[in-house]
Design a protein around this motif. Structure first.
Motif, PDB file in Angstrom:
ATOM      1  N   PRO A  36      32.971  36.106  38.796  1.00 42.38           N
ATOM      2  CA  PRO A  36      34.083  36.547  39.833  1.00 42.38           C
ATOM      3  C   PRO A  36      35.381  36.028  39.782  1.00 42.38           C
ATOM      4  N   PRO A  37      36.364  36.893  40.519  1.00 37.55           N
ATOM      5  CA  PRO A  37      38.018  36.321  40.357  1.00 37.55           C
ATOM      6  C   PRO A  37      37.876  35.314  41.159  1.00 37.55           C
ATOM      7  N   GLY A  38      38.715  34.339  40.646  1.00 41.59           N
ATOM      8  CA  GLY A  38      38.766  32.743  40.795  1.00 41.59           C
ATOM      9  C   GLY A  38      38.137  31.888  40.096  1.00 41.59           C
ATOM     10  N   SER A  39      37.185  32.471  39.211  1.00 43.63           N
ATOM     11  CA  SER A  39      36.306  31.472  38.464  1.00 43.63           C
ATOM     12  C   SER A  39      37.057  30.989  37.373  1.00 43.63           C
ATOM     13  N   ARG A  40      36.820  30.019  36.665  1.00 44.28           N
ATOM     14  CA  ARG A  40      37.524  29.480  35.685  1.00 44.28           C
ATOM     15  C   ARG A  40      37.085  30.317  34.199  1.00 44.28           C
ATOM     16  N   THR A  41      35.765  30.848  34.306  1.00 40.97           N
ATOM     17  CA  THR A  41      35.660  31.762  33.160  1.00 40.97           C
ATOM     18  C   THR A  41      36.048  33.138  33.316  1.00 40.97           C
ATOM     19  N   TYR A  42      36.616  33.620  34.287  1.00 36.31           N
ATOM     20  CA  TYR A  42      37.194  34.877  34.608  1.00 36.31           C
ATOM     21  C   TYR A  42      38.218  35.184  33.733  1.00 36.31           C
ATOM     22  N   GLY A  43      38.072  36.236  32.763  1.00 36.96           N
ATOM     23  CA  GLY A  43      39.288  36.815  31.974  1.00 36.96           C
ATOM     24  C   GLY A  43      39.102  38.090  31.473  1.00 36.96           C
ATOM     25  N   ILE A  44      39.846  38.439  30.462  1.00 42.28           N
ATOM     26  CA  ILE A  44      39.764  39.828  29.891  1.00 42.28           C
ATOM     27  C   ILE A  44      38.731  40.718  30.024  1.00 42.28           C
ATOM     28  N   THR A  45      37.490  40.174  29.503  1.00 37.82           N
ATOM     29  CA  THR A  45      36.100  40.872  29.382  1.00 37.82           C
ATOM     30  C   THR A  45      35.717  41.245  30.615  1.00 37.82           C
ATOM     31  N   SER A  46      35.909  40.060  31.533  1.00 40.87           N
ATOM     32  CA  SER A  46      35.298  40.188  32.820  1.00 40.87           C
ATOM     33  C   SER A  46      35.995  41.258  33.527  1.00 40.87           C
TER      34      SER A  46
ATOM     35  N   SER B 200      55.668  42.889  43.718  1.00 36.65           N
ATOM     36  CA  SER B 200      54.206  42.694  43.952  1.00 36.65           C
ATOM     37  C   SER B 200      53.916  41.272  44.737  1.00 36.65           C
ATOM     38  N   GLN B 201      53.132  41.540  45.653  1.00 30.88           N
ATOM     39  CA  GLN B 201      52.429  40.204  46.497  1.00 30.88           C
ATOM     40  C   GLN B 201      51.687  39.255  45.409  1.00 30.88           C
ATOM     41  N   TYR B 202      51.537  39.664  44.161  1.00 32.34           N
ATOM     42  CA  TYR B 202      50.679  38.567  43.374  1.00 32.34           C
ATOM     43  C   TYR B 202      51.462  38.105  42.258  1.00 32.34           C
ATOM     44  N   LEU B 203      52.929  38.087  42.057  1.00 31.26           N
ATOM     45  CA  LEU B 203      53.557  37.537  41.211  1.00 31.26           C
ATOM     46  C   LEU B 203      53.466  36.035  41.135  1.00 31.26           C
ATOM     47  N   LEU B 204      53.260  35.417  42.020  1.00 37.78           N
ATOM     48  CA  LEU B 204      53.197  33.651  42.133  1.00 37.78           C
ATOM     49  C   LEU B 204      51.670  33.526  41.853  1.00 37.78           C
ATOM     50  N   GLN B 205      50.746  34.251  41.665  1.00 43.18           N
ATOM     51  CA  GLN B 205      49.277  34.002  41.409  1.00 43.18           C
ATOM     52  C   GLN B 205      49.128  34.242  39.761  1.00 43.18           C
ATOM     53  N   ARG B 206      48.112  33.416  39.428  1.00 44.64           N
ATOM     54  CA  ARG B 206      47.644  33.704  38.051  1.00 44.64           C
ATOM     55  C   ARG B 206      46.586  34.571  37.847  1.00 44.64           C
ATOM     56  N   PRO B 207      46.469  35.074  36.541  1.00 43.06           N
ATOM     57  CA  PRO B 207      45.579  36.458  36.355  1.00 43.06           C
ATOM     58  C   PRO B 207      44.090  36.182  36.980  1.00 43.06           C
ATOM     59  N   GLU B 208      43.580  34.938  36.815  1.00 45.03           N
ATOM     60  CA  GLU B 208      42.369  34.935  37.195  1.00 45.03           C
ATOM     61  C   GLU B 208      41.943  35.065  38.773  1.00 45.03           C
TER      62      GLU B 208
END
Length: 260
Positions: A142-152, A230-238
């Motif tokens: 799920p989002p926020g997980s360490r393993t969440y990435g491109i394929t997710s 965007s409201q997400y600019l200070l966040q990381r992709p995961e």
């Protein structure tokens, strides 16, 4: 004919625990007559249980010639296609209609297999089977997980993914050096993403290509000097869900269109 010799070059690890094989077969949850493609059946540990289901019309795809000969000898009722799943045009095997996909997938090409499944998503409502545990966790993360990435993100855009159970090394011959896991993917209701899908893929890959950076920094290669509102600019992709990546893609497309 004697047992097939496992070939390291093909990433072969034959399943020898039949209770696990039955669990993989059951993960398809076939409830009505269904065409099923099994990828990499090897010596048929999973195949035998699929053939027992009267609702399954099974075709096995196997690249190893020795395994093909073994299957034809031991399962004469089985439709076997000799070839590489990644190279085969699936419409020549199943000319029309939906079909399920299942397998004890070779670890070295499992992600490529699932990206091909994604290409045929309008015809594959369900895909299930066994992968390396770390890859299975990545697919289902799920989002926020360490393993969440491109394929997710790319798979979850079109499929609901369940991590079903973990499989230990000793149930294979030869045993792999890693644990495995069984997942099930079921097509969601999304026919097309509400954004430019090619740009969506590019945004996701660019963002995770520098996953330690905030999106403001990692996406500069796409937006240049133009500020991204965007409201997400200070966040990381995961941290972003599929829906939020869609929103981000639409914002980036507006910037790109304004530059033309």
């Amino acid at each position: 004919m004697t047992d097939v010799r496992a070939k390291k070059s093909l990433g072969q690890h034959f399943l020898v625990d039949m209770s696990v094989a039955k669990g993989v077969a059951d993960s398809l949850r076939v409830e009505s007559p269904t065409r099923v493609l099994e990828i990499g059946p090897g010596m048929g540990a999973l195949t035998q249980f699929l053939l027992q289901d009267p609702n399954i019309n099974l075709t096995a795809i196997e690249v190893d010639r020795e395994s093909v000969d073994y299957l034809k000898l031991n399962y004469p009722q089985l439709d076997v296609v000799s070839g590489d799943f990644l190279r085969l045009p699936l419409e020549t095997i199943v000319p029309e209609g939906d079909f399920y996909v299942v397998g004890n997938y070779p670890y070295n090409i499992s992600t490529q297999i699932f990206f091909k499944i994604l290409e045929y998503r309008d015809r594959i409502p369900v895909a299930a089977g066994m992968l390396q545990k770390e890859v299975a966790e990545r697919f289902a993360a799920p989002p926020g997980s360490r393993t969440y990435g491109i394929t997710s993100v790319l798979l979850q855009a079109f499929y609901n993914i369940e991590y079903l159970f973990t499989v230990h090394e000793h149930v294979f011959s030869p045993p792999p050096k890693v644990k495995s896991a069984v997942i099930r993917m079921e097509r969601n209701e999304v026919k097309h993403l509400p954004c430019n899908e090619q740009l969506f893929v590019k945004v996701v890959k660019t963002a995770f290509g520098q996953r330690r950076k905030t999106l403001r920094n990692s996406l500069k290669s796409l937006t240049g000097d133009s500020p991204l509102p965007s409201q997400y600019l200070l966040q990381r992709p995961e941290c972003l869900s599929v829906e939020q990546f869609v929103e981000l893609t639409n914002e980036i497309e507006r910037i790109l269109e304004s530059k033309k």
